[in-house]
Design a protein around this motif. Structure first.
Motif, mmCIF file in Angstrom:
data_model
loop_
_atom_site.group_PDB
_atom_site.id
_atom_site.type_symbol
_atom_site.label_atom_id
_atom_site.label_comp_id
_atom_site.label_asym_id
_atom_site.label_seq_id
_atom_site.Cartn_x
_atom_site.Cartn_y
_atom_site.Cartn_z
ATOM 1 N N SER A 197 1.000 -1.174 -0.038
ATOM 2 C CA SER A 197 -0.076 -0.076 -0.021
ATOM 3 C C SER A 197 0.934 1.284 -0.011
ATOM 4 O O SER A 197 1.872 1.270 0.581
ATOM 5 N N PHE A 198 0.437 2.214 -0.888
ATOM 6 C CA PHE A 198 1.173 3.479 -0.795
ATOM 7 C C PHE A 198 0.312 4.786 -0.448
ATOM 8 O O PHE A 198 -0.588 4.924 -1.226
ATOM 9 N N PRO A 199 0.572 5.353 0.461
ATOM 10 C CA PRO A 199 -0.309 6.322 0.753
ATOM 11 C C PRO A 199 -0.448 7.623 -0.257
ATOM 12 O O PRO A 199 0.804 7.803 -0.718
ATOM 13 N N ILE A 200 -1.290 8.347 -0.396
ATOM 14 C CA ILE A 200 -1.260 9.335 -1.340
ATOM 15 C C ILE A 200 -2.234 10.485 -0.663
ATOM 16 O O ILE A 200 -3.254 10.495 -0.025
ATOM 17 N N TYR A 201 -1.512 11.439 -0.525
ATOM 18 C CA TYR A 201 -1.885 12.731 -0.054
ATOM 19 C C TYR A 201 -2.480 13.645 -0.926
ATOM 20 O O TYR A 201 -1.649 14.273 -1.748
ATOM 21 N N CYS A 202 -3.661 14.018 -1.063
ATOM 22 C CA CYS A 202 -4.341 14.729 -1.969
ATOM 23 C C CYS A 202 -4.531 16.256 -1.301
ATOM 24 O O CYS A 202 -5.286 16.567 -0.454
ATOM 25 N N ASN A 203 -3.685 17.273 -1.953
ATOM 26 C CA ASN A 203 -3.546 18.405 -1.329
ATOM 27 C C ASN A 203 -4.730 19.350 -2.061
ATOM 28 O O ASN A 203 -4.130 19.745 -3.205
#
Length: 276
Positions: A197-203
């Motif tokens: 799993s790779f976290p994605i931060y949606c800014n």
């Protein structure tokens, strides 16, 4: 110079916990740009903390006025520069920002003394510190520091020793691709073919996504060696406040006695293997 621990925070719960921790070790707090915009009142309650504004990874024309306003509040003693657009903007408008400290982040790719020389010679504001690129291995890092010292540059070399490394920064909206964007910043996850799993931060404040590594960088074995050269930084992205506190206390403990980390999943990045 007294080298210390710097901490970068991405979430308000992290910031709220951090300002109550040991100031003898935590010398500086870097705050994510969106977090800073949203919680200026809270930040102003701690004038004795050394706050630095971490610029967005993507800096657009629409961000200029808000960026200028927040830096001029006087709440931040410096700016962590993460791209050439911010670097150029600060130097073009240096009369307005000449009293602010500039720190180059790892994403500015100081891979050798020539790249650092470029930044120094083209900056109208003195650059006092930089963070080495994640791509450098131990041998290359030592060569870089040696060359910089031989050239007589009075600049602080610092290193990120813990935190998820950004693998990709994209203006393509993950939420919009899946369905539609609700305009609220937050985390998603993607999985690769090996089920990692790779976290994605949606800014949503600046309209870009950051894809982070599946495990954090951890250079705990080399902390005291790296600290001789400059400051060390712990980056917290999606960690809970209690997890962050535990990790900070672990690194503080390393200053006096080595112990294996309590967390099992981590990478040492390129520090021991480099890049081809």
């Amino acid at each position: 110079m007294v080298n210390g621990i710097h901490v970068y925070v991405n979430e308000f719960e992290q910031l709220r916990e951090l300002v109550s921790l040991n100031k003898d070790y935590i010398k500086r707090i870097y705050i994510n740009s969106s977090l800073a915009y949203e919680h200026l009142d809270f930040i102003s309650e701690y004038p004795n903390c050394e706050f630095y504004f971490a610029t967005p990874y993507v800096f657009r024309k629409k961000d200029v006025n808000k960026f200028a306003e927040i830096v001029k509040t006087g709440l931040f003693k410096g700016v962590l520069v993460r791209n050439l657009e911010v670097y150029s903007y600060l130097n073009i408008n240096y009369e307005s920002f000449k009293n602010i400290n500039i720190v180059l982040d790892s994403q500015m790719y100081v891979l050798n003394s020539e790249s650092l020389k470029f930044y120094i010679e083209n900056s109208n504001i003195p650059i006092k510190e930089y963070y080495s690129s994640f791509e450098l291995n131990e041998k290359e890092l030592k060569r870089l520091i040696y060359n910089i010292e031989n050239e007589g540059n009075n600049i602080i070399h610092s290193s990120v020793v813990y935190g998820r490394i950004p693998m990709m920064i994209t203006a393509n909206c993950i939420r919009k691709t899946l369905d539609k964007c609700n305009g609220n910043s937050g985390f998603y996850e993607i999985e690769d073919r090996k089920n990692k799993s790779f976290p994605i931060y949606c800014n949503c404040e600046h309209c870009y996504n950051v894809v982070y590594n599946s495990v954090p960088l951890s250079l705990h074995k080399y902390v005291n060696e790296l600290k001789k050269n400059g400051n060390i930084r712990l980056d917290f992205v999606d960690e809970k406040a209690f997890e962050m506190k535990k990790i900070i206390n672990y690194y503080i403990g390393l200053m006096s006695k080595y112990e294996d980390p309590f967390y099992k999943d981590y990478t040492t990045g390129h520090y021991k293997r480099g890049v081809e």
